[in-house]
Motif scaffolding. Structure first.
Motif, mmCIF file in Angstrom:
data_model
loop_
_atom_site.group_PDB
_atom_site.id
_atom_site.type_symbol
_atom_site.label_atom_id
_atom_site.label_comp_id
_atom_site.label_asym_id
_atom_site.label_seq_id
_atom_site.Cartn_x
_atom_site.Cartn_y
_atom_site.Cartn_z
ATOM 1 N N LEU A 224 0.832 -1.195 0.000
ATOM 2 C CA LEU A 224 0.000 0.000 0.000
ATOM 3 C C LEU A 224 0.869 1.249 0.000
ATOM 4 C CD1 LEU A 224 -2.885 1.104 0.102
ATOM 5 C CD2 LEU A 224 -2.706 1.078 2.609
ATOM 6 N N ALA A 225 0.676 2.082 -1.003
ATOM 7 C CA ALA A 225 1.370 3.357 -1.111
ATOM 8 C C ALA A 225 0.342 4.477 -1.025
ATOM 9 C CB ALA A 225 2.143 3.430 -2.424
ATOM 10 N N ALA A 226 0.828 5.699 -0.904
ATOM 11 C CA ALA A 226 -0.083 6.843 -0.781
ATOM 12 C C ALA A 226 0.440 8.001 -1.606
ATOM 13 C CB ALA A 226 -0.210 7.265 0.683
ATOM 14 N N ALA A 227 -0.478 8.749 -2.200
ATOM 15 C CA ALA A 227 -0.107 9.909 -2.998
ATOM 16 C C ALA A 227 -1.051 11.059 -2.703
ATOM 17 C CB ALA A 227 -0.135 9.570 -4.486
ATOM 18 N N LEU A 228 -0.545 12.267 -2.873
ATOM 19 C CA LEU A 228 -1.337 13.488 -2.707
ATOM 20 C C LEU A 228 -1.026 14.391 -3.884
ATOM 21 C CD1 LEU A 228 -3.225 15.107 -0.693
ATOM 22 C CD2 LEU A 228 -1.124 16.265 0.035
ATOM 23 N N ARG B 117 11.190 8.015 1.192
ATOM 24 C CA ARG B 117 10.675 6.784 0.587
ATOM 25 C C ARG B 117 9.722 7.041 -0.586
ATOM 26 N NH1 ARG B 117 10.698 6.096 5.940
ATOM 27 N NH2 ARG B 117 8.467 6.428 6.173
ATOM 28 N N GLY B 118 10.004 8.102 -1.314
ATOM 29 C CA GLY B 118 9.191 8.425 -2.483
ATOM 30 C C GLY B 118 9.779 9.615 -3.205
ATOM 31 N N ILE C 121 0.900 18.758 -9.571
ATOM 32 C CA ILE C 121 1.967 18.789 -8.577
ATOM 33 C C ILE C 121 1.590 17.827 -7.458
ATOM 34 C CG2 ILE C 121 3.270 20.196 -6.944
ATOM 35 C CD1 ILE C 121 2.668 22.622 -8.678
ATOM 36 N N GLY C 122 2.475 16.905 -7.160
ATOM 37 C CA GLY C 122 2.124 15.931 -6.135
ATOM 38 C C GLY C 122 3.324 15.206 -5.594
ATOM 39 N N GLY C 123 3.050 14.303 -4.671
ATOM 40 C CA GLY C 123 4.094 13.491 -4.077
ATOM 41 C C GLY C 123 3.528 12.165 -3.640
ATOM 42 N N GLY C 124 4.399 11.173 -3.573
ATOM 43 C CA GLY C 124 3.943 9.861 -3.156
ATOM 44 C C GLY C 124 5.002 9.134 -2.354
ATOM 45 N N VAL C 125 4.549 8.329 -1.407
ATOM 46 C CA VAL C 125 5.411 7.445 -0.626
ATOM 47 C C VAL C 125 5.189 6.041 -1.168
ATOM 48 C CG1 VAL C 125 5.926 6.523 1.655
ATOM 49 C CG2 VAL C 125 5.262 8.918 1.406
ATOM 50 N N ILE D 121 -2.490 3.723 -3.412
ATOM 51 C CA ILE D 121 -1.992 3.055 -4.611
ATOM 52 C C ILE D 121 -1.611 1.639 -4.220
ATOM 53 C CG2 ILE D 121 -0.286 3.084 -6.472
ATOM 54 C CD1 ILE D 121 0.113 6.066 -5.913
ATOM 55 N N PHE D 122 -2.085 0.668 -4.995
ATOM 56 C CA PHE D 122 -1.759 -0.727 -4.725
ATOM 57 C C PHE D 122 -0.565 -1.121 -5.598
ATOM 58 C CE2 PHE D 122 -6.099 -2.449 -3.042
ATOM 59 C CZ PHE D 122 -6.124 -1.419 -2.109
ATOM 60 N N ILE D 123 0.624 -1.071 -4.993
ATOM 61 C CA ILE D 123 1.871 -1.355 -5.704
ATOM 62 C C ILE D 123 2.053 -2.870 -5.878
ATOM 63 C CG2 ILE D 123 4.385 -1.181 -5.542
ATOM 64 C CD1 ILE D 123 3.277 1.521 -6.009
#
Length: 375
Positions: free
Chosen positions: A164-168, A191-192, A205-209, A245-247
């Motif tokens: 499980l990952a996360a993005a904004l 870690r992203g 514009i965003g970021g994700g772990v 996000i399901f990696i």
């Protein structure tokens, strides 16, 4: 009765609908949202996807970008120029996804948008899908309703394997330079990474772990705001969209009785870059091929789909996962030893375009990064 019912009109579902309809099969797409619909996504697309279709994607491409700029903690910039034939596509998902659906409709596919799938019933030779428009029958099913969709559960799949990952993300609409640039920052977020993808009328514009470290939540809003400020964008004035996000985290069964999973339902997101559009389209293409063979009487076509996805996509993702572990564990070293190398950007673009394998890249990167860690 339809030959195939596809639940979900994202890149995977739309791709499968296009190819099955083009082959003469009777296809229904069931989509919960009214199309076109907003989808939070950076919107970077590999030009490789053009090879999997026989129509021109130009109307669905916002801009094509040949310049890439990296920073580490907003400093130490590195720029690279790409050849025109490898220019990265920047798209808005509402337009891009709907465009592929429209091409499928031109081939004869039926679309029920603003229609919720509410459950499924298995019969010996078909499925019945209960929807907000009423029940409908199909000989086969493709579940392409996304990472959080209910179809996988209804079809009886066990707990799916994923990280499980996360993005904004925020998408300010504003004037952009005539020579658009894709921006990445590797150090500001643990870690992203952070990104700024230009569109014809603004930015994403965003970021994700994308790698799990200590079991604690990481603040995404602050680094995204800091990164936006570097482009004179006040993030507080723009709506933000967060999403899981399901990696991909290993091979798993993607087929069951007369049904397959595709796209983010199949957890095909790249473990290193978190790229989701190209792998979703690839899975939709392979799902369509499998369903077409099953409709012709093959008893092994759906099981073969699981094997094909593991062999043709999963093998690459095993190396992508190894590379992700190295890079996100030691981002400063990765930036110095990898990103700043003159050839690195073109090499990664070739991976993005399917011309170079992750295994080749990972072997070289592991050697360089390991040497750096030991020095």
């Amino acid at each position: 009765m339809y030959d195939c019912i596809i639940v979900g009109a994202g890149p995977a579902g739309a791709t499968a609908a296009y190819h099955l309809s083009k082959a003469g099969h009777r296809v229904l797409i069931v989509e919960a949202a009214q199309l076109p619909r907003y989808k939070p996504c950076g919107g970077g697309v590999s030009p490789q996807v053009a090879e999997w279709f026989d129509f021109d994607f130009s109307p669905a491409i916002s801009v094509k970008v040949c310049r890439v700029r990296y920073t580490f903690n907003l400093e130490d910039p590195v720029e690279a120029e790409l050849p025109a034939e490898k220019a990265l596509w920047m798209v808005r998902r509402d337009e891009f996804d709907h465009f592929i659906v429209q091409q499928a409709q031109k081939q004869g596919a039926t679309l029920w948008d603003a229609t919720k799938a509410q459950g499924v019933e298995s019969h010996e030779d078909h499925w019945q899908v209960h929807t907000s428009q009423g029940p409908v029958q199909g000989r086969f099913l493709i579940a392409a309703d996304g990472a959080r969709g209910a179809m996988a559960k209804w079809l009886g799949f066990p707990e799916r394997k994923y990280q499980l990952a996360a993005a904004l993300e925020a998408e300010p609409r504003l004037e952009v330079p005539q020579d658009p640039v894709v921006h990445f920052d590797l150090g500001l977020l643990q870690r992203g990474y952070l990104w700024n993808f230009p569109k014809a009328d603004g930015y994403s514009i965003g970021g994700g772990v994308f790698r799990s470290g200590a079991q604690r939540k990481q603040d995404l809003r602050t680094p995204v705001a800091d990164y936006a400020a570097a482009f004179d964008v006040d993030a507080s004035t723009v709506q933000h969209f967060g999403h899981p996000i399901f990696i991909w985290d290993g091979p798993q069964t993607l087929h069951t009785h007369r049904a397959v999973l595709a796209g983010e339902s199949a957890c095909v997101v790249d473990p290193f870059t978190a790229e989701g559009i190209r792998p979703s389209i690839f899975s939709g293409l392979k799902a369509a091929e499998a369903i077409a063979k099953a409709l012709q009487g093959s008893d092994t076509a759906l099981a073969d789909y699981t094997q094909v996805m593991d062999r043709e996509w999963g093998e690459e993702m095993r190396w992508a996962r190894r590379l992700a572990r190295l890079v996100y564990q030691a981002p400063s070293l990765a930036y110095r030893a990898g990103v700043k190398r003159p050839s690195s950007t073109l090499t990664m673009v070739k991976v993005f375009c399917g011309e170079v394998s992750y295994s080749d890249v990972a072997h070289r990167a592991i050697h360089r990064l390991s040497a750096g860690l030991l020095s």
